[in-house]
Design a protein around this motif. Structure first.
Motif, PDB file in Angstrom:
ATOM      1  N   VAL A 221      -5.802  29.289 -71.964  1.00 34.64           N
ATOM      2  CA  VAL A 221      -5.925  30.933 -72.793  1.00 34.64           C
ATOM      3  C   VAL A 221      -7.254  31.609 -71.579  1.00 34.64           C
ATOM      4  O   VAL A 221      -7.068  32.986 -72.316  1.00 34.64           O
ATOM      5  N   PHE A 222      -7.757  30.942 -71.519  1.00 33.29           N
ATOM      6  CA  PHE A 222      -9.559  31.404 -70.696  1.00 33.29           C
ATOM      7  C   PHE A 222      -8.342  33.116 -70.006  1.00 33.29           C
ATOM      8  O   PHE A 222      -8.904  33.683 -69.773  1.00 33.29           O
ATOM      9  N   LEU A 223      -7.229  32.054 -68.590  1.00 34.19           N
ATOM     10  CA  LEU A 223      -6.837  33.124 -67.871  1.00 34.19           C
ATOM     11  C   LEU A 223      -6.280  34.113 -68.181  1.00 34.19           C
ATOM     12  O   LEU A 223      -6.603  35.529 -68.311  1.00 34.19           O
ATOM     13  N   ILE A 224      -5.598  34.128 -69.573  1.00 33.83           N
ATOM     14  CA  ILE A 224      -5.004  35.212 -70.387  1.00 33.83           C
ATOM     15  C   ILE A 224      -5.936  36.118 -70.882  1.00 33.83           C
ATOM     16  O   ILE A 224      -5.978  37.338 -70.980  1.00 33.83           O
ATOM     17  N   ALA A 225      -6.389  35.853 -71.766  1.00 31.57           N
ATOM     18  CA  ALA A 225      -7.727  36.595 -72.675  1.00 31.57           C
ATOM     19  C   ALA A 225      -8.429  36.721 -71.739  1.00 31.57           C
ATOM     20  O   ALA A 225      -9.368  37.892 -71.465  1.00 31.57           O
ATOM     21  N   GLY A 226      -8.951  35.965 -69.911  1.00 29.79           N
ATOM     22  CA  GLY A 226      -9.911  36.738 -68.944  1.00 29.79           C
ATOM     23  C   GLY A 226      -8.983  38.413 -68.490  1.00 29.79           C
ATOM     24  O   GLY A 226     -10.049  39.595 -68.183  1.00 29.79           O
ATOM     25  N   ALA A 228      -7.258  39.718 -70.064  1.00 34.62           N
ATOM     26  CA  ALA A 228      -7.413  41.097 -71.228  1.00 34.62           C
ATOM     27  C   ALA A 228      -8.547  41.475 -70.950  1.00 34.62           C
ATOM     28  O   ALA A 228      -9.080  42.533 -70.736  1.00 34.62           O
ATOM     29  N   GLU A 229     -10.029  41.224 -70.693  1.00 33.73           N
ATOM     30  CA  GLU A 229     -11.204  41.410 -70.917  1.00 33.73           C
ATOM     31  C   GLU A 229     -11.174  42.224 -69.214  1.00 33.73           C
ATOM     32  O   GLU A 229     -12.267  43.116 -69.591  1.00 33.73           O
ATOM     33  N   ALA A 230     -10.799  41.216 -68.415  1.00 34.30           N
ATOM     34  CA  ALA A 230     -10.754  42.799 -67.175  1.00 34.30           C
ATOM     35  C   ALA A 230      -9.890  43.570 -67.180  1.00 34.30           C
ATOM     36  O   ALA A 230      -9.847  44.638 -66.500  1.00 34.30           O
ATOM     37  N   ASN A 231      -9.488  44.213 -68.167  1.00 31.94           N
ATOM     38  CA  ASN A 231      -8.016  45.823 -68.347  1.00 31.94           C
ATOM     39  C   ASN A 231      -7.037  45.333 -66.952  1.00 31.94           C
ATOM     40  O   ASN A 231      -6.562  46.809 -66.531  1.00 31.94           O
ATOM     41  N   ARG A 232      -6.742  44.140 -67.135  1.00 28.18           N
ATOM     42  CA  ARG A 232      -5.627  44.798 -66.177  1.00 28.18           C
ATOM     43  C   ARG A 232      -4.305  44.212 -67.323  1.00 28.18           C
ATOM     44  O   ARG A 232      -3.923  43.557 -67.988  1.00 28.18           O
ATOM     45  N   GLY A 233      -3.547  44.833 -66.234  1.00 23.49           N
ATOM     46  CA  GLY A 233      -1.694  44.181 -66.323  1.00 23.49           C
ATOM     47  C   GLY A 233      -1.218  42.816 -66.958  1.00 23.49           C
ATOM     48  O   GLY A 233      -2.625  42.161 -66.193  1.00 23.49           O
ATOM     49  N   LEU A 268     -12.562  41.309 -62.616  1.00 24.72           N
ATOM     50  CA  LEU A 268     -11.147  40.390 -62.337  1.00 24.72           C
ATOM     51  C   LEU A 268     -12.047  39.298 -61.440  1.00 24.72           C
ATOM     52  O   LEU A 268     -11.709  37.929 -60.981  1.00 24.72           O
ATOM     53  N   PHE A 269     -12.700  39.184 -60.335  1.00 25.28           N
ATOM     54  CA  PHE A 269     -13.652  37.825 -59.277  1.00 25.28           C
ATOM     55  C   PHE A 269     -13.774  37.117 -59.993  1.00 25.28           C
ATOM     56  O   PHE A 269     -14.615  36.312 -60.017  1.00 25.28           O
ATOM     57  N   VAL A 270     -14.844  38.282 -61.166  1.00 20.33           N
ATOM     58  CA  VAL A 270     -16.395  36.999 -62.264  1.00 20.33           C
ATOM     59  C   VAL A 270     -15.355  36.401 -63.195  1.00 20.33           C
ATOM     60  O   VAL A 270     -15.171  34.930 -63.673  1.00 20.33           O
ATOM     61  N   LEU A 316      -3.340  34.901 -58.601  1.00 20.62           N
ATOM     62  CA  LEU A 316      -2.180  34.413 -60.264  1.00 20.62           C
ATOM     63  C   LEU A 316      -2.441  35.208 -60.863  1.00 20.62           C
ATOM     64  O   LEU A 316      -1.299  35.528 -61.581  1.00 20.62           O
ATOM     65  N   LEU A 317      -3.378  36.534 -60.998  1.00 22.28           N
ATOM     66  CA  LEU A 317      -3.401  36.733 -61.743  1.00 22.28           C
ATOM     67  C   LEU A 317      -3.202  38.490 -61.911  1.00 22.28           C
ATOM     68  O   LEU A 317      -2.453  39.168 -62.026  1.00 22.28           O
ATOM     69  N   MET A 318      -3.269  38.526 -60.199  1.00 22.71           N
ATOM     70  CA  MET A 318      -2.489  39.383 -59.393  1.00 22.71           C
ATOM     71  C   MET A 318      -1.144  39.546 -59.648  1.00 22.71           C
ATOM     72  O   MET A 318      -0.083  40.455 -60.266  1.00 22.71           O
ATOM     73  N   TRP A 319      -0.702  38.378 -59.784  1.00 21.10           N
ATOM     74  CA  TRP A 319       0.971  38.217 -59.308  1.00 21.10           C
ATOM     75  C   TRP A 319       1.468  38.504 -61.546  1.00 21.10           C
ATOM     76  O   TRP A 319       2.047  39.034 -61.434  1.00 21.10           O
TER      77      TRP A 319
END
Length: 361
Positions: A221-226, A228-233, A268-270, A316-319
């Motif tokens: 859930v942290f990865l999903i919410a993070g 969204a917090e970073a305004n990433r697709g 994204l890095f943070v 992973l988040l870029m993927w």
């Protein structure tokens, strides 16, 4: 594992005893040096992440990405940085000038502030308070003000709509983000970031192993919410080019736009660094209980472990960004308030029960 405190203690003794500087000048020099190191690291990581994003995007789209400027395109980002630095910074007619120029600084301050909480190695914490998790979430919230301020002050209806979307999205997903961190705090019994990492040293001691199912749910859930917090697709509706041009920073040029651009990649890095620190052991090496293997792993510096884990999460988040389509605003809010938020609350209760009954490892 090398303790970086040995270096800081030696440098402090060099200033105070060898050079004979007083408390004021010693602390001033140390603060300036730390600030310079943070800014240099911030800028270099931004360059690496922008280049990595372009190559990962190209890989998923079956193309090569930038190739012409420098070998394998490595100088393309430097050329873009130079172009951005020499671009004219203009002010929009009928805009609120004060808010317009302050907004990018608020976003970059929030990004640099959260970046400063990351523990790079044992003893290498720039900011390490006993309420570190609380302060981390508080500092990161400043960026929301900068985003909304940018859209409101730009005197552009598209920017205002984008800023409203961005503010609603960030405020919403911060709830799940904080609940995931609270779940980790319940398991470790501390809000001090260095102590959370120390809690995870040893064989199979990462939080996703020690807290088993509740910790794994909190991590996902942290990865999903993070994201969204970073305004990433797929949560980048605030910057939907097809309907809102560039979003809340449409009317910014030069380094005004550059601050938002840098903050997006460093956020994204943070987010990846926090996920690594809280759930994946941070700078702690991979230990499995076999003495020969663990001794080799302990020989690798902590900063290498931290960067390898963090960049793995970044990849992973870029993927995810280049795989899933962009969500609508109603889908984004429904995902948070109808699914993630209740899941986090239930998961927090389960983690509390697990800790109270000592069912964790």
């Amino acid at each position: 594992m090398f303790d970086f405190k040995n270096v800081t203690i030696w440098f402090d003794a060099l200033l105070r005893q060898t050079l004979g500087l007083g408390d004021f000048w010693s602390i001033l020099i140390e603060c300036i040096l730390v600030g310079v190191l943070i800014l240099v690291g911030y800028a270099m990581l931004a360059i690496c992440l922008i280049f990595m994003e372009r190559k990962v995007c190209a890989y998923f789209q079956c193309r090569l990405g930038p190739m012409r400027v420098g070998s394998w395109g490595v100088l393309q980002v430097f050329a873009d940085v130079l172009k951005m630095l020499i671009k004219e910074i203009f002010a929009v007619d009928k805009a609120d000038k004060l808010l317009y120029f302050i907004a990018p600084f608020l976003v970059i301050i929030a990004s640099v502030g959260t970046f400063s909480f990351l523990p790079w190695n044992k003893g290498a914490n720039v900011l390490d308070f006993n309420v570190g998790v609380f302060l981390l979430t508080a500092v990161s919230s400043i960026g929301i003000v900068g985003i909304f301020m940018a859209g409101w002050a730009s005197n552009n209806k598209y920017s205002v709509v984008s800023a409203m979307r961005g503010a609603v999205q960030l405020i919403s997903y911060e709830m799940s983000l904080c609940l995931c961190l609270i779940t980790a705090v319940v398991l470790t019994g501390t809000m001090q970031i260095s102590e959370i990492v120390n809690f995870q040293t040893g064989p199979w001691n990462w939080l996703i192993f020690r807290g088993h199912i509740p910790a794994i749910i909190a991590f996902l859930v942290f990865l999903i919410a993070g994201n969204a917090e970073a305004n990433r697709g797929p949560f980048d509706l605030a910057e939907a080019e097809s309907e809102l041009t560039a979003g809340y920073h449409t009317e910014y040029s030069g380094m005004g736009f550059g601050f938002y651009y840098l903050a997006e990649y460093l956020n994204l890095f943070v987010i990846s660094g926090i996920a690594t620190t809280i759930f994946l052991g941070g700078w702690a090496p991979v230990n499995i209980g076999i003495e020969a293997f663990d001794s080799v792993m302990n020989f690798i510096p902590g900063i290498v472990w931290f960067l390898c884990k963090t960049f793995a999460v970044v990849w992973l988040l870029m993927w995810v960004r280049w795989t899933f389509p962009r969500l609508r605003i109603d889908q984004i809010l429904k995902l948070e308030w109808k699914y993630l938020m209740p899941l986090c609350l239930i998961n927090l209760v389960i983690m509390t029960i697990v800790v109270a009954l000592n069912w964790h490892f």
